[in-house]
Scaffold this motif. Structure first.
Motif, PDB file in Angstrom:
ATOM      1  N   VAL A 381      28.581  -1.903  12.400  1.00 13.43           N
ATOM      2  CA  VAL A 381      29.100  -3.119  11.778  1.00 13.43           C
ATOM      3  C   VAL A 381      30.587  -3.262  12.037  1.00 13.43           C
ATOM      4  N   THR A 382      31.322  -2.140  11.990  1.00 11.26           N
ATOM      5  CA  THR A 382      32.760  -2.176  12.230  1.00 11.26           C
ATOM      6  C   THR A 382      33.068  -2.629  13.648  1.00 11.26           C
ATOM      7  N   GLU A 383      32.279  -2.159  14.614  1.00 13.74           N
ATOM      8  CA  GLU A 383      32.478  -2.590  15.999  1.00 13.74           C
ATOM      9  C   GLU A 383      32.349  -4.107  16.116  1.00 13.74           C
ATOM     10  N   GLU A 384      31.335  -4.656  15.441  1.00 11.87           N
ATOM     11  CA  GLU A 384      31.126  -6.103  15.515  1.00 11.87           C
ATOM     12  C   GLU A 384      32.253  -6.856  14.820  1.00 11.87           C
ATOM     13  N   LEU A 385      32.726  -6.326  13.692  1.00  4.46           N
ATOM     14  CA  LEU A 385      33.842  -6.968  13.003  1.00  4.46           C
ATOM     15  C   LEU A 385      35.105  -6.946  13.853  1.00  4.46           C
ATOM     16  N   ILE A 386      35.345  -5.835  14.543  1.00  2.00           N
ATOM     17  CA  ILE A 386      36.522  -5.744  15.417  1.00  2.00           C
ATOM     18  C   ILE A 386      36.425  -6.776  16.536  1.00  2.00           C
ATOM     19  N   LYS A 387      35.240  -6.916  17.122  1.00  6.90           N
ATOM     20  CA  LYS A 387      35.062  -7.894  18.197  1.00  6.90           C
ATOM     21  C   LYS A 387      35.312  -9.305  17.689  1.00  6.90           C
TER      22      LYS A 387
END
Length: 493
Positions: A381-387
């Motif tokens: 989820v964090t990866e997607e939020l960063i993107k």
């Protein structure tokens, strides 16, 4: 099985669901009439002891509701038998007033299995009918030359290897429950969840407390299940809101992204997304003041119940209330959480963090409730939020410092309280065993980026390797997130 009928003053005892259903049909015939002689009324009252249900406009809703009381009694009988077989368990201490309250039911139960539109007004027959679909399902071939049992429920493409799993799965469609607490009446989908309900009311162990909210638990498994509720591992596909479960995501999408309002008001053109909001709205159509303040000497009255509750809290409880909500930026105190929220938004120009629906508050060691600036996210989820963040703004550094806030110890405290694997769940279903803490305090301050902290559960063997590493960025957890950030042109400090 021995179940007592509680319709009005009846004392009949049934020994099977068939016997109880036939007996209830006699009560309903006496109460409503039969066939063409059924009396047409504006509402139909349930006569089950302790139940205040009123069916509006249709007797069929009352019929389904009354038969559900029988089913509910069967589940409470099963709960009684389970407690008798486990005398070491504590007793339920919940309020008894809800013992005979059952969930709202429509005019019947409809089977949505493919090519089957059967409907029932008795939950026992409905659940047996759906279970027969699972029993009669045959194995079908898969592309990899294996075979599986497919769920043919409308809109579902799940499949299973054995019929037991398919039968379990179908309960997620029918919302069937298998046991109920004989004391408070709460229903559960498994014996394990029922036992958890009982054990949660036992005295908590001092060593088994949640590091995030300080709630205590009677055993380690309950603590692990609770901690999972703090991890936002499901991201909304339509915005940056993150949720702890599929059910909360469903509610979020329904209220934030859907315009459908299936509950219309009978007196005006308004419509609502759920029955609760409709009932609150209906009170606005009350003629005159339906609610009067019970405090002697107070003449306040209101058409709506929630307005009366607000009046009582503000006028008659305000003097006895302690200002427990404290601003973390200026130490100003407040009696209500919503007044502190207004203060943070207007005085300090704070905004709701990405992926949050509101500000939340947590009790500190001094007893005051302050803004909770930490949340748990899975790596995915964090990866997607960063993107998403990278697409919305120009690349910038992710700072690990919180020196500009008045609570610089927050990040350090979070990093020191690294939970062990035995008391903390893995962040996802994969082999990864790490969870990301996002400090959203900075994301609420203009021109500053959020702080990302990593909590990584490591074994005793590789913990020494972590300690001897030349760089604090050498753990697998940090490398994974650092690689994502660098791939987006951002630096991790």
């Amino acid at each position: 099985m021995v179940i007592t009928c509680e319709w009005s003053s009846c004392t009949f005892k049934g020994h099977s669901m068939e016997e109880l259903s036939d007996h209830m049909s006699v009560h309903l015939k006496e109460h409503l009439g039969d066939g063409d002689t059924m009396e047409e009324l504006d509402d139909y009252q349930c006569l089950w002891q302790g139940c205040e249900f009123l069916a509006m406009g249709s007797p069929n809703e009352l019929i389904a509701h009354a038969h559900f009381h029988n089913f509910h009694s069967k589940l409470k009988f099963i709960g009684t038998q389970l407690l008798q077989s486990h005398p070491e368990l504590p007793s339920c201490s919940q309020d008894l007033h809800s013992n005979n309250l059952v969930t709202d039911i429509s005019e019947g139960f409809v089977c949505q299995w493919e090519h089957c539109d059967s409907s029932f007004n008795n939950p026992e027959w409905f659940y047996r009918h759906v279970d027969m679909h699972a029993h009669c399902t045959e194995l079908q071939p898969l592309p990899d030359q294996q075979q599986a049992l497919f769920c043919s429920w409308k809109g579902c493409d799940a499949f299973f290897k054995i019929k037991y799993r398919l039968r379990e799965h179908l309960r997620s469609h029918t919302q069937e429950r298998l046991v109920a607490c004989p004391t408070c009446g709460c229903m559960f989908s498994s014996n394990t969840k029922f036992f958890d309900h009982i054990q949660r009311q036992a005295e908590p162990e001092d060593s088994l407390t949640c590091a995030h909210c300080d709630k205590g638990f009677a055993n380690e498994r309950l603590l692990r299940d609770h901690v999972r509720q703090h991890v936002n591992h499901i991201k909304c596909p339509l915005c940056d809101m993150t949720c702890t479960s599929l059910s909360t995501l469903k509610i979020h999408i329904k209220f934030r992204h859907c315009d459908e309002r299936p509950f219309p008001c009978d007196f005006c053109e308004s419509s609502f997304k759920n029955q609760h909001d409709l009932r609150k709205h209906m009170e606005t159509h009350n003629e005159g003041a339906a609610y009067h303040c019970t405090v002697e000497g107070c003449g306040y009255s209101s058409r709506m119940a929630h307005t009366m509750k607000q009046h009582y809290k503000r006028v008659h409880e305000q003097g006895n209330m302690v200002s427990r909500y404290k601003c973390h930026l200026c130490d100003k105190n407040f009696s209500w959480c919503y007044t502190l929220t207004l203060h943070l938004r207007k005085k300090h120009q704070l905004k709701w963090p990405s992926g949050h629906s509101r500000f939340r508050y947590k009790e500190d060691e001094d007893g005051y409730l302050r803004l909770n600036m930490v949340r748990f996210e899975t790596v995915e989820v964090t990866e997607e939020l960063i993107k998403n963040m990278a697409e919305k703004r120009t690349p910038r550094k992710l700072s690990g410092s919180t020196s500009q806030t008045k609570r610089p110890a927050l990040q350090a405290e979070s990093m020191n309280d690294v939970p062990t694997q035995s008391s903390y769940p893995s962040s996802s279903s994969s082999s990864s065993s790490m969870t990301v803490l996002m400090n959203d305090n900075d994301s609420a301050v203009k021109d500053r980026a959020p702080v990302y902290c990593i909590l990584s559960t490591v074994t005793e063997m590789n913990r020494d390797q972590e300690n001897t590493s030349d760089s604090g960025m050498e753990s697998g957890a940090v490398r994974a997130l650092a690689a994502v950030a660098r791939g987006l042109g951002m630096d991790v400090v």
